[in-house]
Enzyme design. Structure first.
Site, PDB file in Angstrom:
ATOM      1  N   ASP A  35      31.312 -42.184  -3.950  1.00  0.00           N
ATOM      2  CA  ASP A  35      32.001 -43.320  -4.799  1.00  0.00           C
ATOM      3  C   ASP A  35      32.626 -43.048  -5.745  1.00  0.00           C
ATOM      4  O   ASP A  35      32.306 -42.441  -6.582  1.00  0.00           O
ATOM      5  CB  ASP A  35      30.633 -44.106  -4.904  1.00  0.00           C
ATOM      6  N   LYS A  92      34.513 -50.397   1.642  1.00  0.00           N
ATOM      7  CA  LYS A  92      33.811 -51.311   2.037  1.00  0.00           C
ATOM      8  C   LYS A  92      34.158 -53.011   2.034  1.00  0.00           C
ATOM      9  O   LYS A  92      35.240 -53.624   1.363  1.00  0.00           O
ATOM     10  CB  LYS A  92      32.445 -51.426   1.111  1.00  0.00           C
ATOM     11  N   GLY A 164      22.240 -47.519  -5.360  1.00  0.00           N
ATOM     12  CA  GLY A 164      22.250 -48.125  -6.705  1.00  0.00           C
ATOM     13  C   GLY A 164      20.839 -47.804  -7.475  1.00  0.00           C
ATOM     14  O   GLY A 164      20.613 -47.826  -8.835  1.00  0.00           O
ATOM     15  N   ARG A 176      13.757 -40.493   8.965  1.00  0.00           N
ATOM     16  CA  ARG A 176      12.465 -39.996   9.382  1.00  0.00           C
ATOM     17  C   ARG A 176      12.187 -41.245  10.633  1.00  0.00           C
ATOM     18  O   ARG A 176      11.793 -40.781  11.447  1.00  0.00           O
ATOM     19  CB  ARG A 176      11.203 -39.269   8.251  1.00  0.00           C
ATOM     20  N   GLY A 225      20.810 -42.992  -2.717  1.00  0.00           N
ATOM     21  CA  GLY A 225      19.234 -42.834  -3.259  1.00  0.00           C
ATOM     22  C   GLY A 225      19.642 -41.547  -4.027  1.00  0.00           C
ATOM     23  O   GLY A 225      18.865 -40.500  -4.918  1.00  0.00           O
ATOM     24  N   GLY A 246      26.121 -42.311  -3.640  1.00  0.00           N
ATOM     25  CA  GLY A 246      27.166 -43.327  -5.016  1.00  0.00           C
ATOM     26  C   GLY A 246      26.990 -43.149  -6.368  1.00  0.00           C
ATOM     27  O   GLY A 246      27.769 -43.134  -6.444  1.00  0.00           O
ATOM     28  N   SER A 247      26.212 -44.299  -6.803  1.00  0.00           N
ATOM     29  CA  SER A 247      25.930 -43.981  -8.311  1.00  0.00           C
ATOM     30  C   SER A 247      25.283 -42.724  -9.085  1.00  0.00           C
ATOM     31  O   SER A 247      25.562 -42.811  -9.492  1.00  0.00           O
ATOM     32  CB  SER A 247      24.504 -45.033  -8.007  1.00  0.00           C
TER      33      SER A 247
END
Lengths: 303, 194
Positions: A35, A92, A164, A176, A225, A246-247
């Site tokens: 990102d 997005k 995030g 999983r 995550g 992402g973050s």
């Protein structure tokens, strides 16, 4: 050396085919998609070895903090990032917001993420992705959701995780769940596959196909995550084929070094010695959030 | 493609390694994923897959693979590079990153993303010189093109008059992805030495 090309008229070209769409997803396997919110971040990502960048106005951690309605980014901002790098650029659109997706396609974005990180625009319908030339990636928390998105034309599936948060637990749960059910369907008999299709609320032909091949018909990536090289290794070992961060990069203390380390970790995910080497002295990771204490669970968006 | 059990190394730092491995296996040879220099020992042929060439180039350096690969490519074993693999094997790259450095190997100049962005990616049936069995189904994904082919290079297929499949000695490069179609003729010919 007598081989000479025949000088026939140029063959007909077919764009936007399933093979072409899924093909780009295949090319990104083993890579890291990052990102970025500015052209400068995009260049840092490319320098660090990203296979693609996701252009957006705010990373998920900031969307979460700011609240309100999160929408497609400003075209000027996406175009600025497109101009800054030579690798593919993703962007997005809101779930169900086909007009945003049409604009992203018109801008020449390489992949559209119909993303739960933005505020959904339609509470019942995802975008008809077959109607587009550009390929789509969609999030999923389980196999049924993944197969419904593929039935709608998605060329890549990613775990939703919980964007995030810097917390890998939800992405692990989703991977999983998807991979575990894939394995179970692989050993199911024909009669049981009918039942799987019913239980997953997924098209029977797709269930039968994964029963034969043992994997999704499109690549399965991990998102939501990932904050450390170890996180990347974990999800790759679980069976993800590439990772979205992402973050986790630009909310950390040393983005360039962390980005590079996560790229190395995604390639050498089975080699703990390399993981140790690239993880040493990376500085602070992004601050994490406990999933149980979140006000908004992004993964619950979409169906 | 020669004796069964022949080992074909596939550079596996990033990209569509699995499709190449499947093609190799279906041709009766043994695919070997190459992430470290040690994995190169004893390979009889080499594949550089599709993927992102800037990423792959960087990872070749950090894995210490660049020099061993330059050596392997120069040794005369059959080598096939597809898309990003073609960019890595080219003598010169246009529209690449300034620090993007190839393995050399074939005297061509390639331009990255020569056909446009993903929405311009396409499939087309190509006539390939010397290939029996009809046109080859070619998948071009943000594909490069050969802008200049040196005097020692055979151009085996063109699109709009521009070379997209070339061969020099034991090295074959394709701007497209023969690994994505299930048609293994180009793998068979290039890894078998045409």
């Amino acid at each position: 050396m007598a081989d000479q090309p025949t000088t026939s008229p140029s063959p007909e070209r077919s764009t936007g085919t399933t093979r072409v769409k899924r093909g780009l997803a295949e090319m990104l396997r083993g890579g890291v998609i990052m990102d970025v919110v500015t052209p400068e971040q995009a260049r840092i990502a490319e320098d660090a070895g990203a296979v693609a960048v996701m252009a957006l106005e705010r990373v998920p951690a900031d969307i979460r903090r700011d609240g309100g309605v999160a929408r497609m980014s400003d075209p000027a901002m996406i175009e600025g990032i497109k101009g800054a790098v030579t690798i593919p650029v993703m962007a997005k659109a809101r779930i169900g917001h086909f007009a945003e997706a049409q604009m992203l396609e018109a801008m020449g974005v390489d992949f559209v993420d119909e993303s739960e990180v933005l505020t959904p625009a339609d509470e019942a319908h995802h975008i008809d992705k077959w109607a587009f030339t550009v390929p789509f990636v969609c999030g999923a928390t389980n196999l049924g959701e993944a197969l419904r998105r593929i039935a709608e034309g998605a060329a890549m599936i990613r775990s939703k995780g919980e964007a995030g948060t810097g917390n890998i637990v939800e992405a692990v749960r989703h991977l999983r769940s998807i991979l575990g059910d894939l394995r179970k369907i692989g050993v199911a008999d024909e009669a049981e596959r009918f039942d799987w299709a019913k239980r997953l609320q997924a098209p029977l032909p797709l269930v039968q196909e994964i029963g034969e091949t043992g994997r999704l018909p499109v690549p399965l990536f991990c998102a939501g995550g990932i904050a450390t090289p170890a996180d990347a290794s974990l999800v790759m070992q679980l069976g993800a084929e590439a990772v979205f961060v992402g973050s986790g990069i630009f909310k950390s203390e040393n983005p360039a070094q962390r980005a590079r380390a996560i790229v190395e970790a995604t390639t050498h995910y089975r080699d703990p010695e390399i993981l140790v080497k690239v993880s040493r002295g990376l500085g602070e990771a992004m601050p994490g959030l406990e999933v149980g204490q979140l006000d908004t669970r992004l993964a619950e968006r979409g169906w | 493609m020669g004796a069964p059990g022949r080992k074909v190394g596939i550079v596996a730092v990033q990209g569509d390694v699995r499709e190449h491995a499947q093609a190799v296996a279906e041709l009766g040879a043994q695919p070997v994923e190459v992430r470290t220099p040690g994995a190169l020992s004893g390979v009889d042929a080499l594949i550089l897959p599709g993927g992102e060439s800037t990423t792959m180039s960087m990872l070749l350096d950090s894995a210490g693979l660049r020099d061993p690969l330059v050596e392997a490519v120069a040794s005369g074993i059959p080598v096939l590079g597809t898309c990003a693999g073609m960019i890595l094997l080219a003598a010169e790259v246009l529209d690449g990153r300034a620090d993007q450095q190839g393995l050399g190997g074939i005297d061509v100049t390639v331009r990255r993303n020569a056909f446009g962005r993903q929405r311009d990616s396409f499939e087309a049936d190509l006539d390939v010189a010397g290939l029996e069995g009809g046109p080859f189904p070619a998948v071009f994904i943000r594909a490069p093109v050969v802008e200049r082919a040196g005097p020692g290079v055979d151009v085996l297929a063109t699109l709009d008059g521009r070379p997209v499949l070339c061969r020099q000695g034991s090295i074959t490069v394709a701007a497209f992805h023969p690994e994505l179609t299930g048609d293994h003729r180009i793998h068979e010919r290039s890894l078998g030495g045409w």
